[in-house]
Design a protein around this motif. Structure first.
Motif, PDB file in Angstrom:
ATOM      1  N   LEU A 149      27.483  62.496  20.731  1.00 31.97           N
ATOM      2  CA  LEU A 149      26.903  61.826  19.571  1.00 31.97           C
ATOM      3  C   LEU A 149      26.698  60.337  19.829  1.00 31.97           C
ATOM      4  O   LEU A 149      25.728  59.743  19.335  1.00 31.97           O
ATOM      5  N   THR A 150      27.598  59.705  20.581  1.00 28.72           N
ATOM      6  CA  THR A 150      27.459  58.277  20.870  1.00 28.72           C
ATOM      7  C   THR A 150      26.177  57.992  21.636  1.00 28.72           C
ATOM      8  O   THR A 150      25.461  57.029  21.345  1.00 28.72           O
ATOM      9  N   VAL A 151      25.869  58.835  22.612  1.00 30.91           N
ATOM     10  CA  VAL A 151      24.630  58.676  23.371  1.00 30.91           C
ATOM     11  C   VAL A 151      23.434  58.910  22.469  1.00 30.91           C
ATOM     12  O   VAL A 151      22.419  58.210  22.552  1.00 30.91           O
ATOM     13  N   CYS A 152      23.552  59.866  21.561  1.00 34.31           N
ATOM     14  CA  CYS A 152      22.455  60.205  20.664  1.00 34.31           C
ATOM     15  C   CYS A 152      22.158  59.053  19.703  1.00 34.31           C
ATOM     16  O   CYS A 152      20.997  58.665  19.517  1.00 34.31           O
ATOM     17  N   THR A 153      23.194  58.497  19.084  1.00 31.09           N
ATOM     18  CA  THR A 153      22.967  57.387  18.156  1.00 31.09           C
ATOM     19  C   THR A 153      22.471  56.145  18.888  1.00 31.09           C
ATOM     20  O   THR A 153      21.735  55.333  18.317  1.00 31.09           O
ATOM     21  N   ALA A 154      22.860  56.000  20.159  1.00 26.36           N
ATOM     22  CA  ALA A 154      22.398  54.851  20.934  1.00 26.36           C
ATOM     23  C   ALA A 154      20.885  54.833  21.067  1.00 26.36           C
ATOM     24  O   ALA A 154      20.269  53.764  21.162  1.00 26.36           O
ATOM     25  N   LYS A 171      26.571  65.896  12.010  1.00 26.66           N
ATOM     26  CA  LYS A 171      27.452  65.382  13.064  1.00 26.66           C
ATOM     27  C   LYS A 171      27.974  63.992  12.708  1.00 26.66           C
ATOM     28  O   LYS A 171      29.137  63.663  12.984  1.00 26.66           O
ATOM     29  N   LEU A 172      27.117  63.172  12.098  1.00 23.60           N
ATOM     30  CA  LEU A 172      27.551  61.843  11.668  1.00 23.60           C
ATOM     31  C   LEU A 172      28.662  61.946  10.626  1.00 23.60           C
ATOM     32  O   LEU A 172      29.649  61.202  10.671  1.00 23.60           O
ATOM     33  N   ARG A 173      28.496  62.870   9.694  1.00 25.82           N
ATOM     34  CA  ARG A 173      29.523  63.060   8.658  1.00 25.82           C
ATOM     35  C   ARG A 173      30.850  63.495   9.282  1.00 25.82           C
ATOM     36  O   ARG A 173      31.927  63.032   8.885  1.00 25.82           O
ATOM     37  N   ALA A 174      30.781  64.410  10.249  1.00 25.30           N
ATOM     38  CA  ALA A 174      31.999  64.899  10.890  1.00 25.30           C
ATOM     39  C   ALA A 174      32.691  63.776  11.660  1.00 25.30           C
ATOM     40  O   ALA A 174      33.928  63.656  11.630  1.00 25.30           O
ATOM     41  N   GLU A 175      31.907  62.945  12.350  1.00 23.76           N
ATOM     42  CA  GLU A 175      32.492  61.825  13.086  1.00 23.76           C
ATOM     43  C   GLU A 175      33.155  60.849  12.139  1.00 23.76           C
ATOM     44  O   GLU A 175      34.245  60.342  12.410  1.00 23.76           O
ATOM     45  N   ARG A 176      32.494  60.583  11.014  1.00 25.08           N
ATOM     46  CA  ARG A 176      33.044  59.651  10.023  1.00 25.08           C
ATOM     47  C   ARG A 176      34.371  60.165   9.476  1.00 25.08           C
ATOM     48  O   ARG A 176      35.349  59.405   9.355  1.00 25.08           O
ATOM     49  N   ALA A 177      34.436  61.446   9.152  1.00 22.64           N
ATOM     50  CA  ALA A 177      35.669  62.021   8.606  1.00 22.64           C
ATOM     51  C   ALA A 177      36.806  61.939   9.617  1.00 22.64           C
ATOM     52  O   ALA A 177      37.944  61.579   9.267  1.00 22.64           O
ATOM     53  N   ALA A 178      36.515  62.249  10.887  1.00 23.10           N
ATOM     54  CA  ALA A 178      37.547  62.185  11.926  1.00 23.10           C
ATOM     55  C   ALA A 178      38.022  60.752  12.131  1.00 23.10           C
ATOM     56  O   ALA A 178      39.223  60.499  12.311  1.00 23.10           O
ATOM     57  N   ARG A 179      37.105  59.811  12.085  1.00 24.59           N
ATOM     58  CA  ARG A 179      37.458  58.396  12.279  1.00 24.59           C
ATOM     59  C   ARG A 179      38.306  57.885  11.119  1.00 24.59           C
ATOM     60  O   ARG A 179      39.271  57.137  11.319  1.00 24.59           O
ATOM     61  N   HIS A 180      37.966  58.297   9.912  1.00 24.91           N
ATOM     62  CA  HIS A 180      38.748  57.876   8.749  1.00 24.91           C
ATOM     63  C   HIS A 180      40.172  58.424   8.809  1.00 24.91           C
ATOM     64  O   HIS A 180      41.124  57.740   8.411  1.00 24.91           O
ATOM     65  N   ARG A 181      40.302  59.650   9.295  1.00 28.91           N
ATOM     66  CA  ARG A 181      41.657  60.204   9.432  1.00 28.91           C
ATOM     67  C   ARG A 181      42.473  59.379  10.420  1.00 28.91           C
ATOM     68  O   ARG A 181      43.695  59.250  10.263  1.00 28.91           O
ATOM     69  N   ASN A 226      26.846  51.298   9.907  1.00 34.57           N
ATOM     70  CA  ASN A 226      26.009  51.727  11.034  1.00 34.57           C
ATOM     71  C   ASN A 226      25.587  53.189  10.874  1.00 34.57           C
ATOM     72  O   ASN A 226      24.435  53.551  11.145  1.00 34.57           O
ATOM     73  N   ILE A 227      26.547  54.024  10.455  1.00 36.58           N
ATOM     74  CA  ILE A 227      26.232  55.446  10.268  1.00 36.58           C
ATOM     75  C   ILE A 227      25.155  55.629   9.203  1.00 36.58           C
ATOM     76  O   ILE A 227      24.227  56.432   9.355  1.00 36.58           O
ATOM     77  N   GLY A 228      25.268  54.863   8.118  1.00 38.11           N
ATOM     78  CA  GLY A 228      24.242  54.938   7.090  1.00 38.11           C
ATOM     79  C   GLY A 228      22.879  54.536   7.619  1.00 38.11           C
ATOM     80  O   GLY A 228      21.857  55.158   7.296  1.00 38.11           O
ATOM     81  N   LEU A 229      22.853  53.500   8.455  1.00 39.33           N
ATOM     82  CA  LEU A 229      21.590  53.042   9.022  1.00 39.33           C
ATOM     83  C   LEU A 229      21.035  54.056  10.014  1.00 39.33           C
ATOM     84  O   LEU A 229      19.822  54.318  10.040  1.00 39.33           O
ATOM     85  N   TRP A 230      21.908  54.669  10.840  1.00 44.23           N
ATOM     86  CA  TRP A 230      21.441  55.703  11.777  1.00 44.23           C
ATOM     87  C   TRP A 230      20.832  56.877  11.015  1.00 44.23           C
ATOM     88  O   TRP A 230      19.786  57.397  11.414  1.00 44.23           O
TER      89      TRP A 230
END
Length: 221
Positions: free
Chosen positions: A66-71, A107-117, A141-145
């Motif tokens: 996902l990091t490569v994808c958002t990049a 995928k962005l939502r899943a990453e956000r949830a994991a990061r918040h945990r 950033n996630i919102g902008l992506w």
């Protein structure tokens, strides 16, 4: 330019993320470019992360990471032929951000949830992580992506024109973004290194600079 460098959001002591994108038959040219550009930056004590990849390899990695994808949404041409970059973005639009945009946002939502945990699932932490914590810079950033992928906008200011947010919501998002940027800039400069954890010590040191006291009826507040 990728990441914060691609978004023109570089802070003191931030890494510079670069992609050398080459076409077939240009392996030797890309090697010389790394030697003439990356190595001197390292010698100058600039922290540079870089990758040397072709279009197909980049797309394959983006599908897995996902990091490569958002990049790819933040990518900005610094020098060279525009053709390969346009081809890369067009392919990414077809594979990740076009018909597959809902999957990408999932995928962005899943990453956000994991990061918040990991960094805290509340905005009321006393010593929050400004970048990764809930409601912090990474969430913006996630919102902008998501907006770039779904609506094709370039920044938060364009959201109201495509119906992605009201003018009032856009104003609030931009104000939050500017505040976080100013605060993170001050944190890096004060610490003399990358610093995203807003410790009590930093709060006490930076508050007078960011919120200078004003005098009201002869009393400083």
């Amino acid at each position: 330019a990728l990441g914060g460098y691609g978004r023109c959001e570089v802070f003191p002591f931030s890494d510079l993320d670069l992609l050398v994108l080459y076409e077939r038959g240009e392996d030797e040219l890309s090697t010389r470019l790394v030697e003439q550009v990356i190595y001197p930056l390292w010698d100058a004590q600039v922290t540079v992360g870089y990758a040397v990849r072709g279009l197909e390899e980049t797309l394959k990695l983006a599908a897995e990471d996902l990091t490569v994808c958002t990049a790819l949404l933040d990518a900005r041409l610094l020098a060279g032929d525009e053709g390969p970059m346009h081809a890369l973005y067009a392919a990414a639009l077809r594979e990740f951000f076009g018909p597959e945009v809902s999957r990408f946002i999932g995928k962005l939502r899943a990453e956000r949830a994991a990061r918040h945990r990991r960094f805290g699932e509340t905005v009321y932490l006393l010593e929050p992580n400004l970048k990764h914590g809930k409601g912090g810079l990474r969430d913006l950033n996630i919102g902008l992506w998501a907006a770039k992928a779904r609506f094709g906008v370039g920044d938060l200011g364009q959201l109201s024109s495509v119906g992605g947010a009201t003018a009032r919501q856009v104003k609030l998002l931009q104000e939050a973004q500017e505040f976080f940027r100013a605060l993170r800039l001050s944190m890096h400069l004060h610490a003399g290194r990358p610093q995203d954890h807003l410790l009590f010590e930093l709060q006490e040191a930076l508050a007078p600079r960011l919120f200078p006291a004003v005098e009201v009826f002869g009393v400083k507040r």
